[in-house]
Design an enzyme around this catalytic site. Structure first.
Site, short mmCIF file in Angstrom:
data_model
loop_
_atom_site.label_atom_id
_atom_site.label_comp_id
_atom_site.label_asym_id
_atom_site.label_seq_id
_atom_site.Cartn_x
_atom_site.Cartn_y
_atom_site.Cartn_z
N ARG A 54 0.84 -1.19 0.00
CA ARG A 54 0.00 0.00 0.00
C ARG A 54 0.88 1.25 0.00
O ARG A 54 1.81 1.37 0.79
CB ARG A 54 -0.90 -0.01 1.24
CG ARG A 54 -1.89 1.13 1.31
CD ARG A 54 -2.81 0.96 2.51
NE ARG A 54 -2.08 0.97 3.76
CZ ARG A 54 -2.63 0.72 4.94
NH1 ARG A 54 -3.89 0.38 5.02
NH2 ARG A 54 -1.91 0.76 6.05
N THR A 61 -1.09 7.64 -0.59
CA THR A 61 -2.33 7.65 -1.36
C THR A 61 -3.27 6.49 -1.01
O THR A 61 -4.44 6.51 -1.38
CB THR A 61 -2.03 7.57 -2.87
OG1 THR A 61 -1.43 6.29 -3.15
CG2 THR A 61 -1.06 8.68 -3.28
N ASP A 89 1.44 -3.03 13.31
CA ASP A 89 1.86 -3.54 12.01
C ASP A 89 2.22 -5.01 12.14
O ASP A 89 3.22 -5.37 12.78
CB ASP A 89 3.06 -2.74 11.50
CG ASP A 89 3.44 -3.11 10.07
OD1 ASP A 89 3.79 -4.28 9.83
OD2 ASP A 89 3.38 -2.24 9.19
N ASP A 100 5.76 -6.08 10.92
CA ASP A 100 6.83 -5.66 11.83
C ASP A 100 6.85 -6.51 13.09
O ASP A 100 7.91 -6.85 13.62
CB ASP A 100 6.66 -4.19 12.20
CG ASP A 100 7.01 -3.25 11.06
OD1 ASP A 100 7.55 -3.72 10.05
OD2 ASP A 100 6.72 -2.05 11.18
#
Length: 213
Positions: free
Chosen positions: A104, A108, A203, A206
């Site tokens: 992603r 945007t 995340d 992560d």
């Protein structure tokens, strides 16, 4: 789209541990594996089978076996989806594995396809997409259409957590002729301005593998 949210004390317990920011990566990875195996049990409920008769030590039993052809296809979405692969294959070892790299654009929120390793023809095959977080829904919608355009007959997404806005987007964007299901352990209400699930679990990539700059 058919949505299944698992309702089980084991799922609730493990998901709570997964959310905890103090859970170390080693435990986080094991929890993901365990949750995916529990999800896979539900996600594979409608796999096709054929009748099979076997000899037991004391008689004959009439049972069922999974159809060997066409083989199911398990598709982790890189990179976080890799952390779900072992849990899925523990329950479905006969499946074939493909890979789809989507990311992603954080500015945007557009979806970029950067890698794929899949058969050109998936006609008649049931596919299972693996991605821990169903946030905005953009990556998953892209992946579903990618597999359907190659002929996949049924597509099931297995996610640990989903956000309501992402589920609503899938309802609107996934083409109605696609046989598509989603299995999740929990649903959160919100996304923040960066497209992350709130409260979520951070995340997932992560927390599985460490921060990548």
């Amino acid at each position: 789209m058919h949505l299944t949210v698992l309702d089980h004390p084991l799922v609730d317990h493990k998901l709570t541990l997964l959310r905890d920011k103090n859970t170390p990566s080693s435990e986080f990875r094991e929890l993901v594996k365990e949750l995916v195996t529990l999800e896979a049990y539900e996600a594979t409920r409608n796999l096709s089978t054929t009748e099979k008769t076997v000899a037991t030590p004391v008689g004959v039993a009439h049972g069922k076996k999974l159809n060997e052809s066409p083989r199911p296809m398990v598709v982790p979405i890189l990179r976080a989806g890799l952390g779900m692969l072992d849990g899925m294959m523990a329950l479905l070892p006969m499946a074939e594995v493909g890979f789809l790299g989507l990311k992603r654009n954080e500015a945007t929120l557009d979806i970029i396809t950067y890698a794929q390793r899949l058969p050109e023809d998936l006609t008649g095959r049931e596919c299972f997409l693996l991605d821990p977080m169903l946030a905005t829904g953009g990556s998953l919608a892209t992946a579903v259409h990618y597999l359907h355009d190659r002929g996949a007959s049924k597509i099931t997404a297995i996610d640990i957590l989903a956000a309501k806005p992402g589920l609503e987007r899938l309802e609107k964007e996934v083409r109605p002729e696609i046989d598509f299901s989603v299995v999740v352990c929990g649903v959160d209400d919100e996304l923040n301005e960066h497209g992350y699930i709130i409260p979520g679990l951070g995340d997932a990539g992560d927390r599985l593998y460490g921060v990548v700059d």
